[in-house]
Each structure stands twice: as structure tokens, then as C-alpha cells.
Write an enzyme that holds these catalytic residues in place. Structure first.
Site, PDB file in Angstrom:
ATOM      1  CB  CYS A  74      -0.927  -0.038   1.216  1.00  0.00           C
ATOM      2  SG  CYS A  74      -1.830   1.470   1.523  1.00  0.00           S
ATOM      3  CG  HIS A 134      -1.150   3.433   5.048  1.00  0.00           C
ATOM      4  ND1 HIS A 134      -1.009   2.123   4.625  1.00  0.00           N
ATOM      5  CD2 HIS A 134      -0.647   3.476   6.308  1.00  0.00           C
ATOM      6  CE1 HIS A 134      -0.450   1.406   5.600  1.00  0.00           C
ATOM      7  NE2 HIS A 134      -0.219   2.210   6.621  1.00  0.00           N
TER       8      HIS A 134
END
Length: 487
Positions: A74, A134
Site C-alpha cells: 500500500c 497511509h
């Protein structure tokens, strides 16, 4: 404060020009799923999934059958998308972890990096980020030094969480082992669990919450005739998944609940894609807006504890799917550089530029996003650093039949290089003898390692990959030095 980026002499003219009184610069919307596999869309062959809006988007635009995420996890992919630079250059080969923070996951995107949002904002665009971030924590209280908000990265408006949330009714409870500061921040204002539970607009499908914010922002910019760029980064379909009861009804009652949970979470994004497409047409700005849908990496289908995949009929029976996603017919999954780790859905709709019903097997990578949108907006790329992405506007216009530059990948200790039809794969940098070569045109499923048959090709591609890796690792070391100086 970062320097402003100059505008080019003239903005790119669209194929359907509008009057001088109207906005002429294109708008950009990136819809990014989390952990969604290449096969998790009807157009790519999934036999059960309900994605009519994504399918319609592909039918009216271009389906990129070889669209790659920059990395197999990610945070590295998201950092690369924002900057147009390989994740290795910005100091990251795993999610939010570097040697500089003891691999505890407190890394953040460095302020010295220039994002596409900053470049567009400085050229007069309104910019927004909604959903999962993130690439940095969102407040100093959570981590005093290791934070980087969307606002710091060039987004004017942001409604964002640091990492994962429950995908339906995200304020019902906290994700396991997560503190309250993993919930949403509204332009820096934290929305606590107690506050969120008292707000009905935050007690529905998270994809709807994110799209509500998006549509409000788009309406505001359309009214002001101001060009905009929005990053819509869904939490779906990363765990922890929760069940939207209305969308569960779209799947058979006797379907395995875990499979239905995953499929209906994909459908949750699809429903919101439909709302977005309808709103763009209602506002009369669909032709002038580039909408891209993709994923940050492949599905979580490899490794211990993952459910056995079901065989489908597509791709000569090689297509596979299950309750953790579909890699399609490809090998591997999230975390690794086999094809399914980075090969993801890629759909772009842009009526002013893309011929309806287009498809392309030319390799693209999401690191291309920044060079592409800046070129379309008439904004030059900064010339003081190395970029790994390329401008794919010629591809969207049907003028590019081969990729003019290779694609490099770095995930943990693995490296790979895609150049033309060949892929060189070094599964572990510590063992450069374990080198594989695949002809992805003849063998897209990586069944046949042809390294022994083509030693000259292996040596030339190995030299190219290691040369790139040396250069990127020099940037990596500079990034870590900057990180250490701050922290």
C-alpha cells in the site's frame, strides 16, 4: 514553503474545445481501491461480481489490461502515485516502514517531495483528497514528528483517515488494535468515535461517505468554473470488511458469506462510481474530466491462512477468485512481484480524449499518473529530480503502440524490470543468481522461466535493472538522511 511551479506557455487544448467563457483545463479524478485484484471487475472476466458502472466506464473509455501498481503493498504505491517516482526513491519498500524508524511503521512522505497535487494547486487547480491516506500520520499528538497530512502534500480540502476503517458504518467501532486517531480528520479536525456515532452522515457505507464529500467538492468547483483534481482513495477492499446489508442482497442467499462480503464490498465502490459518472454528466463536465479507477496493489490471496481460490472459466480456466479477491489468471498476490502482486484493474474514461470502447495491452504503471495529468494541464514536470513515470497521453489518444520506457519494481528485497514483452525478476536481491526471465507476451502467467535459454537477454536486462537500482538506492539513502535529520 515549496517553490511554485511555472505554467507552460499554453494549456493543452482538448479535442472538443469549449468557449472562452467556460473552463478549458481538464479535471482529474483518481479512484483508488485498496488490495483489489486484477480479476475483481466484470470486464476482466469475474463470473460473479456485480460491477455494472465500472464495466460501463470501461466500455465508454479505455480498459488497460496491463496496468501495474508501482509496488505490491500500500504505502509504497501511494507515495509513488503522488510523486511520479518509484517508491524506492522516496525511501520506502514496505508499508510505512524504513530502517530509519526501526521498521515500526512511522515513516512519512517527505515534504521535499513534490506531489502532483502541489503542482496542480500551484497552477490554479482546486485539489482534494478523500478516504485512506497511509503515507503519513495526520496529527502531531499521534506521532510528534512522523506526520504528513494531505494538506501538507498539496490538497486544499481533505477528509481522510490514516489507514484502515470498517468499510460499512466505520464509526460503529474501532478497527482491532487501532486507536481513535485512525478515524477521520476533516481538514485537520479530528472526528472522534463519540462524535462520529452521533452524525448520521457518517453511519453508512464508507464508500458513500467518501463519495458524498467528492460530489460536494465537484459541484462547488463546477459552479465556480474552476479546474479540479480529486483523489478518491477508498478503504475498500482492505480488511476489516463489514457488510452493507443492501448490497448483500445483490448476491445469492446461498453464496458463502465470506465470498459475498468481499464481492459486495467491491460493488460498494461500483455504486459510487455510478453516482460520480451521473453527477459529472449532470454538471456538463464529463467530457472534460479524466476519471481513472485502479488499485494500490494486488489481492491478499497468497500465503498461509488464505482461502482456497475457485477456478473460473475465463482465460482457458486459469481465472481464479475467492473471498480475498481475484488475481485473475496471474501468479502470486499482494507483497510479491509476481504479476498478480502488481497487475491491477486499470480503467480510464475521458470522452474528450479517449475513444469509447478502447483497450490497450501496452504496459502502464500508476507512477505515470503525475506526468500524464501535468502534461494534460500544460504544466512542466520539475527538472531537479529523477522521475520513473511517463506521460501516457499519446496512449490515451491511440497514438502509442509500445511503451517507450521500461518499468522497474522494488518490493522488500525483490526487484523486477518489464521492458517490452520481457520481465526480469530477481526474487531476492541477496541472491542475484536466482534470476528469472519471462516472455509475458507468450507466457503472461509466468509458467516458463526462459532465463537459461536467453542468457544474453538476461545479462542485458540485469545490467539495466541493477544500474537503475543503484541510482534509485542513492535517492533512497538521501531520503533516509533527510528523514533522520528531521526525526
Amino acid at each position: 514553503m515549496k517553490r511554485l511551479l511555472p505554467l507552460a506557455a499554453g494549456a493543452l487544448m482538448l479535442s472538443n474545445p469549449v468557449s472562452a467563457e467556460e473552463q478549458t483545463k481538464p479535471n482529474f479524478i483518481m479512484l483508488l481501491a485498496d488490495d483489489m485484484g486484477w480479476g475483481d471487475i466484470g470486464n476482466n472476466g469475474h463470473p460473479l461480481i456485480v460491477t455494472p458502472n465500472l464495466d460501463a466506464m470501461a466500455d465508454n473509455g479505455m480498459n488497460l489490461s496491463r496496468c501495474y501498481a508501482p509496488c505490491a503493498t500500500c504505502s509504497p504505491s501511494r507515495a509513488a502515485i503522488l510523486t511520479g517516482r518509484n517508491n524506492l526513491r522516496v525511501g520506502l519498500t514496505s508499508y510505512m516502514k524504513t530502517p530509519a524508524d526501526g521498521f515500526v511503521g512511522k515513516w512519512h512522505l517527505l515534504e521535499s517531495e513534490i506531489t502532483y497535487a502541489e503542482a496542480l494547486r500551484d497552477a490554479g487547480y482546486a485539489t482534494a483528497h478523500y478516504g485512506k491516506w497511509h503515507v503519513g500520520y495526520l496529527c502531531q499528538e499521534q506521532t510528534p514528528k512522523n506526520f504528513m497530512t494531505p494538506g501538507m502534500a498539496g490538497f486544499d480540502d481533505w477528509f481522510t483517515s490514516h489507514n484502515i476503517l470498517y468499510t460499512y458504518d466505520p464509526y460503529a467501532k474501532l478497527p482491532n488494535n487501532k486507536d481513535e486517531k485512525h478515524l477521520y480528520f476533516d481538514n485537520g479536525k479530528f472526528i472522534s468515535l463519540k462524535e462520529g456515532q452521533a452524525r448520521p452522515e457518517l453511519r453508512k457505507d464508507d464508500a458513500t461517505i467518501v463519495m458524498d464529500k467528492t460530489l460536494g467538492f465537484i459541484e462547488e468547483q463546477a459552479k465556480a468554473k474552476k479546474p479540479f483534481a480529486v483523489a478518491v482513495w477508498f478503504h475498500h477492499v482492505h480488511n476489516p470488511l463489514s457488510q452493507n446489508p443492501e448490497l448483500r442482497k445483490l448476491y445469492p442467499e446461498d453464496m458463502d458469506d465470506k465470498l459475498a462480503l468481499y464481492l459486495s464490498n467491491v460493488t460498494a465502490m461500483d455504486v459510487e462510481v455510478g453516482r460520480l459518472r451521473e453527477k459529472l454528466r449532470e454538471l456538463g463536465i464529463a467530457d472534460n474530466t479524466m476519471v481513472m479507477f485502479s488499485s494500490d496493489n494486488g489481492p491478499r490471496v497468497a500465503g498461509p491462512g488464505q482461502a482456497k481460490l475457485i477456478a473460473g472459466e475465463a482465460n482457458d480456466g486459469k481465472f481464479r477468485y475467492g473471498p480475498s479477491g481475484s488475481p485473475g489468471p496471474f501468479k502470486g498476490g499482494k507483497y510479491g512481484l509476481w504479476e498478480a502482486g502488481t497487475l491491477v484493474p486499470g480503467v480510464i474514461e475521458w470522452p474528450a480524449k479517449i475513444k469509447a470502447g478502447s483497450t490497450s495491452a501496452v504496459p502502464t504503471v500508476l507512477t505515470d499518473y503525475m506526468p500524464t495529468v501535468l502534461a494534460a494541464a500544460g504544466i512542466p514536470m520539475p527538472n531537479d529530480r529523477t522521475y520513473d513515470g511517463i506521460d501516457i497521453n499519446p496512449l490515451l489518444e491511440g497514438k502509442m503502440t509500445e511503451r517507450p520506457a521500461p518499468i522497474q519494481f522494488a518490493a522488500g528485497g525483490s526487484r523486477s524490470l518489464i521492458k517490452g514483452k520481457y520481465k526480469l525478476f530477481i526474487e531476492s536481491k541477496r541472491n542475484e543468481q536466482n534470476i528469472m526471465l519471462f516472455d509475458l507476451e507468450a507466457d503472461p502467467y509466468e509458467d516458463n522461466n526462459i532465463a537459461a535459454k536467453m542468457p544474453e537477454k538476461v545479462e542485458s536486462m540485469k545490467a539495466e535493472l541493477l544500474s537503475w537500482s543503484k541510482d534509485a538506492e542513492a535517492d533512497y539513502e538521501r531520503s533516509l538522511s533527510e528523514y533522520n535529520a528531521k526525526n
